[in-house]
Design an enzyme around this catalytic site. Structure first.
Site, PDB file in Angstrom:
ATOM      1  N   ALA A   9       0.693  -1.204  -0.131  1.00 37.55           N
ATOM      2  CA  ALA A   9      -0.039  -0.127  -0.172  1.00 37.55           C
ATOM      3  C   ALA A   9       1.014   1.235   0.023  1.00 37.55           C
ATOM      4  CB  ALA A   9      -0.894   0.098   1.203  1.00 37.55           C
ATOM      5  N   ASP A 122       0.685  -2.640  13.095  1.00 34.79           N
ATOM      6  CA  ASP A 122      -0.076  -2.984  11.898  1.00 34.79           C
ATOM      7  C   ASP A 122       0.155  -4.414  11.799  1.00 34.79           C
ATOM      8  OD1 ASP A 122      -1.438  -3.188   9.404  1.00 34.79           O
ATOM      9  OD2 ASP A 122       0.322  -2.570   8.289  1.00 34.79           O
TER      10      ASP A 122
HETATM   11  N1  LIG Z   1      12.412  -8.769   4.388  1.00 33.89           N
HETATM   12  C1  LIG Z   1      11.375  -9.439   3.633  1.00 33.89           C
HETATM   13  N2  LIG Z   1      11.676 -10.655   3.140  1.00 33.89           N
HETATM   14  C2  LIG Z   1      10.739 -11.222   2.284  1.00 33.89           C
HETATM   15  N3  LIG Z   1       9.533 -10.719   1.721  1.00 33.89           N
HETATM   16  C3  LIG Z   1       9.307  -9.565   2.051  1.00 33.89           C
HETATM   17  C4  LIG Z   1      10.224  -8.452   3.175  1.00 33.89           C
HETATM   18  N4  LIG Z   1       9.702  -7.493   3.416  1.00 33.89           N
HETATM   19  C5  LIG Z   1       8.594  -7.405   2.654  1.00 33.89           C
HETATM   20  N5  LIG Z   1       8.185  -8.384   2.038  1.00 33.89           N
HETATM   21  C6  LIG Z   1       6.886  -9.074   1.088  1.00 33.89           C
HETATM   22  O1  LIG Z   1       6.495  -7.645   0.629  1.00 33.89           O
HETATM   23  C7  LIG Z   1       5.206  -7.589   1.320  1.00 33.89           C
HETATM   24  C8  LIG Z   1       5.126  -6.049   1.437  1.00 33.89           C
HETATM   25  O2  LIG Z   1       6.028  -5.597   2.410  1.00 33.89           O
HETATM   26  P1  LIG Z   1       5.533  -4.656   3.577  1.00 33.89           P
HETATM   27  O3  LIG Z   1       4.498  -5.330   4.457  1.00 33.89           O
HETATM   28  O4  LIG Z   1       7.026  -4.357   4.701  1.00 33.89           O
HETATM   29  O5  LIG Z   1       5.100  -3.417   2.870  1.00 33.89           O
HETATM   30  P2  LIG Z   1       3.954  -2.451   2.870  1.00 33.89           P
HETATM   31  O6  LIG Z   1       4.007  -1.381   1.940  1.00 33.89           O
HETATM   32  O7  LIG Z   1       4.069  -1.708   4.228  1.00 33.89           O
HETATM   33  O8  LIG Z   1       2.827  -3.224   3.014  1.00 33.89           O
HETATM   34  P3  LIG Z   1       1.343  -2.965   3.188  1.00 33.89           P
HETATM   35  O9  LIG Z   1       1.235  -1.453   2.938  1.00 33.89           O
HETATM   36  O10 LIG Z   1       0.618  -3.931   2.036  1.00 33.89           O
HETATM   37  O11 LIG Z   1       1.353  -3.778   4.551  1.00 33.89           O
HETATM   38  C9  LIG Z   1       5.507  -8.204   2.351  1.00 33.89           C
HETATM   39  O12 LIG Z   1       3.675  -8.807   2.593  1.00 33.89           O
HETATM   40  C10 LIG Z   1       6.099  -9.575   2.089  1.00 33.89           C
HETATM   41  O13 LIG Z   1       5.310 -10.344   1.069  1.00 33.89           O
HETATM   42 MG   LIG Z   2       2.623  -5.138   5.116  1.00 30.77          MG
END
Ligand SMILES: Nc1ncnc2c1ncn2[C@@H]1O[C@H](COP(=O)(O)OP(=O)(O)OP(=O)(O)O)[C@@H](O)[C@H]1O
Ligand SMILES: [Mg+2]
Length: 208
Positions: A9, A122
């Site tokens: 997101a 979250d």
């Molecule tokens: N260190 C990691 N190793 C492997 N996969 C990862 C890692 N960090 C993130 N991901 C993958 O990328 C996705 C999105 O990462 P993250 O939740 O950190 O980002 P976000 O933009 O905050 O997501 P959202 O807003 O959808 O919660 C995770 O759900 C996971 O599938």
């Molecule tokens: Mg996430």
């Protein structure tokens, strides 16, 4: 080589290879509907917060990816790549016992954070990764906070409750039960106050 693995997101997740190893580069992208100053302020705060809280959580005993570099002008974090599957995607493929086992572990991890007065901010099933050895990892700490009060911890549990009912409505009861059990077993008597605060927050929500 830079490979796009997820478009969240608020961020873009790349997998990159360096020194014969995989890493994740998390880049917080700009949100065009925000004023420029607010936008970069938010991206900067969340990037620095996530970087710090990933380490704080690990110090408290929770599995989180280690951070190698952070760039607050580029809004990027370089961290361990966790090879595995989002818990959210795994849920429907698991046996009842496996599912309970992971939920217990989820509850224990949240308890470790709360014991250290940290909230995740979250705590959804997409922010949990299960690796090939069935270990559970917590990610996405951009909204995490220190010096958490009972109210903040109650909100964290409320968010878990809400995430389970919206994402896994058919399994929510057993998932919630196991998560709360793992949480209470680890936290001990302090869990009571936080659980009743969670109920209170839920009630408040019903009438708004
Ligand atoms: N260190 C990691 N190793 C492997 N996969 C990862 C890692 N960090 C993130 N991901 C993958 O990328 C996705 C999105 O990462 P993250 O939740 O950190 O980002 P976000 O933009 O905050 O997501 P959202 O807003 O959808 O919660 C995770 O759900 C996971 O599938
Ligand atoms: Mg996430």
């Amino acid at each position: 080589m830079k490979e796009l693995i997820a478009q969240g997101a608020e961020s873009v997740i790349y997998r990159i290879e360096r020194w014969n190893q995989y890493f994740v580069l998390k880049w917080r992208q700009s949100k065009p509907y925000l004023f420029k100053d607010i936008d970069s302020h938010l991206r900067k705060t969340r990037t620095s917060r996530e970087c710090k809280m990933l380490s704080v959580a690990r110090t408290l005993g929770v599995r989180t990816p280690a951070v190698y570099a952070v760039d607050l002008d580029d809004f990027t974090i370089l961290m361990d790549y966790i090879e595995g599957v989002q818990f959210k995607q795994l849920v429907s493929t698991l046996t009842e016992n496996q599912l309970k086992g992971f939920c217990l572990e989820f509850g224990r991890s949240i308890a470790l954070l709360h014991k250290g007065d940290v909230v995740h901010g979250d705590p959804t099933t997409s922010n949990l990764i299960i690796d090939s050895e069935s270990r559970l990892w917590l990610i996405d700490f951009g909204l995490s906070e220190m010096n958490a009060t009972i109210e903040m911890k109650g909100v964290d549990l409320h968010l878990i409750h809400r995430a389970l009912e919206t994402t896994h409505w058919d399994l929510q009861e057993s998932m919630l039960e196991a998560t709360i059990r793992g949480y209470s077993d680890s936290l001990g008597k302090d869990a009571m106050d936080i659980l009743s605060r969670m109920e209170e927050i839920r009630e408040r929500g019903r009438y708004h």
